[in-house]
Design a protein around this motif. Sequence first.
Motif, short mmCIF file in Angstrom:
data_model
loop_
_atom_site.label_atom_id
_atom_site.label_comp_id
_atom_site.label_asym_id
_atom_site.label_seq_id
_atom_site.Cartn_x
_atom_site.Cartn_y
_atom_site.Cartn_z
N ASP A 71 41.83 30.79 33.47
CA ASP A 71 40.71 31.23 32.63
C ASP A 71 40.99 30.95 31.15
OD1 ASP A 71 39.16 32.19 34.82
OD2 ASP A 71 40.40 34.00 34.86
N ASN A 72 41.65 29.84 30.90
CA ASN A 72 41.96 29.37 29.53
C ASN A 72 42.99 30.25 28.81
OD1 ASN A 72 41.28 26.94 28.52
ND2 ASN A 72 39.52 27.64 27.35
N ILE A 73 43.74 31.04 29.54
CA ILE A 73 44.78 31.89 28.98
C ILE A 73 46.11 31.50 29.63
CG2 ILE A 73 45.65 34.27 28.82
CD1 ILE A 73 42.74 35.21 28.83
N PRO A 74 47.17 31.27 28.82
CA PRO A 74 48.47 30.90 29.40
C PRO A 74 49.03 32.03 30.29
CG PRO A 74 48.43 30.45 27.04
CD PRO A 74 47.19 31.24 27.35
N GLU A 113 37.57 41.86 24.72
CA GLU A 113 38.70 41.78 23.80
C GLU A 113 39.38 40.41 23.85
OE1 GLU A 113 43.10 43.79 23.51
OE2 GLU A 113 41.44 45.12 24.05
N GLN A 114 39.58 39.88 25.06
CA GLN A 114 40.27 38.61 25.19
C GLN A 114 39.30 37.43 25.19
OE1 GLN A 114 42.97 38.84 28.54
NE2 GLN A 114 44.18 40.41 27.54
N GLN A 169 51.06 37.63 38.52
CA GLN A 169 50.56 36.56 37.67
C GLN A 169 50.43 37.20 36.28
OE1 GLN A 169 46.42 35.45 38.19
NE2 GLN A 169 47.02 33.30 38.19
N ALA A 170 51.34 36.85 35.37
CA ALA A 170 51.40 37.52 34.08
C ALA A 170 50.87 36.63 32.96
CB ALA A 170 52.85 37.90 33.76
#
Length: 147
Positions: free
Chosen positions: A136-139, A30-31, A112-113
């Motif tokens: 992992d390339n996600i803020p 999904e992400q 870690q959100a």
Amino acid sequence: MGWTIKSFHELTSEQLYKIIKERINVFVVEQDCPYPELDDKDFVAYHLFNEEDGEIIAYARIFSSGLYYDEASFGRVIVKETFRKRGMGRELLKRAISFIHDELKENDIKIQAQDYLRDFYASFQFKSITDVYLEDNIPHVDMIYKR
């Protein structure tokens, strides 16, 4: 089946399979984020999940202090897409926090959100303690809850 919390060794092979399948569906598929989902931390975590009609519909893994951070922690928080916007995430967080306080006897929780969920976690009194960074390339942002 409802809400359950188990250590790794208490999980049945079928429960573990369903949990990993749903984590991969959310975080990898999904992400669109290819990363090593199996990180060996499951062995020391508690696994909180809600199972309905044979499906994992909500899940989080929980750590005692010293296993992930100096503080207790939880992560891999998911609600199956078809069950979102029904309060399932709020119930999951309430149960995770209660388990950490009541069973693990821990006061502080560090997470870690993903940054887009910052306000959601803030509604549970978590405070940001870092600037936004890429994981992992996600803020993401680190947050802490102090009882």
